[in-house]
Design an enzyme around this catalytic site. Sequence first.
Site, mmCIF file in Angstrom:
data_model
loop_
_atom_site.group_PDB
_atom_site.id
_atom_site.type_symbol
_atom_site.label_atom_id
_atom_site.label_comp_id
_atom_site.label_asym_id
_atom_site.label_seq_id
_atom_site.Cartn_x
_atom_site.Cartn_y
_atom_site.Cartn_z
ATOM 1 N N ASP A 33 0.866 -1.169 0.000
ATOM 2 C CA ASP A 33 0.000 0.000 0.000
ATOM 3 C C ASP A 33 0.915 1.236 0.000
ATOM 4 O OD1 ASP A 33 -2.267 1.729 0.539
ATOM 5 O OD2 ASP A 33 -1.543 1.818 2.606
ATOM 6 N N ASP A 35 -0.367 5.112 0.737
ATOM 7 C CA ASP A 35 -0.725 6.144 1.716
ATOM 8 C C ASP A 35 -0.801 5.558 3.124
ATOM 9 O OD1 ASP A 35 -1.097 8.421 -0.064
ATOM 10 O OD2 ASP A 35 -2.695 7.182 -0.924
ATOM 11 N N LYS A 57 -6.578 18.988 -6.977
ATOM 12 C CA LYS A 57 -6.002 18.410 -5.745
ATOM 13 C C LYS A 57 -4.754 17.583 -6.075
ATOM 14 C CE LYS A 57 -5.505 14.739 -2.973
ATOM 15 N NZ LYS A 57 -5.323 13.314 -3.209
ATOM 16 N N GLY A 103 -10.180 9.908 -3.401
ATOM 17 C CA GLY A 103 -10.445 11.335 -3.196
ATOM 18 C C GLY A 103 -11.780 11.798 -3.755
ATOM 19 N N THR A 159 -2.847 0.373 -4.446
ATOM 20 C CA THR A 159 -3.309 1.551 -3.716
ATOM 21 C C THR A 159 -4.559 2.132 -4.353
ATOM 22 O OG1 THR A 159 -2.701 3.814 -3.086
ATOM 23 C CG2 THR A 159 -1.728 2.992 -5.099
ATOM 24 N N ASP A 186 -1.651 -0.268 6.278
ATOM 25 C CA ASP A 186 -1.692 0.555 7.497
ATOM 26 C C ASP A 186 -3.108 0.743 8.026
ATOM 27 O OD1 ASP A 186 -2.363 2.309 5.217
ATOM 28 O OD2 ASP A 186 -2.574 3.806 6.796
HETATM 29 C C1 XBP Z 1 -5.581 5.978 0.248
HETATM 30 C C2 XBP Z 1 -6.712 6.837 -0.051
HETATM 31 C C3 XBP Z 1 -6.558 7.810 -1.092
HETATM 32 C C4 XBP Z 1 -5.891 9.123 -0.754
HETATM 33 C C5 XBP Z 1 -6.285 10.135 -1.766
HETATM 34 O O1 XBP Z 1 -6.062 4.745 0.775
HETATM 35 O O2 XBP Z 1 -7.759 6.701 0.495
HETATM 36 O O3 XBP Z 1 -7.869 8.118 -1.464
HETATM 37 O O4 XBP Z 1 -6.296 9.592 0.522
HETATM 38 O O5 XBP Z 1 -5.965 9.742 -3.043
HETATM 39 P P1 XBP Z 1 -5.152 3.444 0.810
HETATM 40 P P2 XBP Z 1 -6.744 10.311 -4.333
HETATM 41 O O6 XBP Z 1 -3.887 3.806 1.516
HETATM 42 O O7 XBP Z 1 -5.953 2.445 1.593
HETATM 43 O O8 XBP Z 1 -4.906 2.980 -0.612
HETATM 44 O O9 XBP Z 1 -7.218 11.685 -3.999
HETATM 45 O O10 XBP Z 1 -5.712 10.294 -5.430
HETATM 46 O O11 XBP Z 1 -7.905 9.406 -4.629
HETATM 47 MG MG MG Z 2 -3.091 3.097 3.349
#
Ligand code: XBP
Ligand code: MG
Length: 262
Positions: A12, A14, A92, A56, A129, A190
């Site tokens: 993953d 983020d 964004k 997002g 991701t 995470d």
């Molecule tokens: C990550 C997210 C993403 C980011 C934003 O989740 O939820 O939506 O916060 O990214 P994970 P975008 O770590 O579970 O993959 O704005 O590009 O969608």
């Molecule tokens: Mg994550």
Amino acid sequence: MKTRTLEALIFDVDGTLADTERDGHRVAFNTAFDEFGVNWHWSVDIYGELLAITGGKERMRHYYENYPEAQNIFDDFKLRLDVLIPELHKAKTRHYTKLLATGAIPLRPGVERLLQEARARKLRLAIATTTTPENVTSLLEYTLGREAIAWFEVIAAGDIVPAKKPAPDIYSYALQQMQLDADACFAFEDSGNGIRSSQGASLTTIITPNDYTRDHDFSGAALILDQMGEPGQPFNVLAGDVYGHSLLNYDLLQQLHAATRA
Ligand code: XBP
Ligand code: MG
């Protein structure tokens, strides 16, 4: 009894590779709202609630539909929601990648060390991701260098699958692209949505939570560590057996993999 050897690691992004949400994505969303004259502002606490919705565009729509203060917005926005949300999201992404280019968001402890070791030991690498692909390549470029993008044979990201985490689709897609069975891989996550996704694709999962996710339900995780660990900065074990190791390294992964095969 499974017989496969450990062949690949699927990460993953983020929250796992880097703490991107509070000081990265959140800030970029707020800058985009300002740019478009949208009177929304996501505080650290509200953003923590909104993280329950991955993606997002999906997060902004959820906010609009579920938070009374979000309705207090110009009429044109309400009429053109389907167009404006993708436009806001493009802005964004522009703000987010610009922020990454300043080097403001480092990788979490142990991430680069583990990636380098995995490469040296010929483990295959992939990413799964929900975030936008260019966010991933920017993070890799501005933390590890542009060449690091090619370390990952699959970067499964964003809208490439219609159902985002917690659906298993993004992990299933990565496995399919690599032509690997889940029991030859580990997933690194995470969040609660993340582990539901990876487990839905039958992947053994190692968790490194962060401030936003530490109270999530990580039932079934193979290991929960506060971070991957660096020499002189060992991890704290929150759950699971680390076989005497103090860093998440190749040997620990092999021991864990052998144990999950038994
Ligand atoms: C990550 C997210 C993403 C980011 C934003 O989740 O939820 O939506 O916060 O990214 P994970 P975008 O770590 O579970 O993959 O704005 O590009 O969608
Ligand atoms: Mg994550």
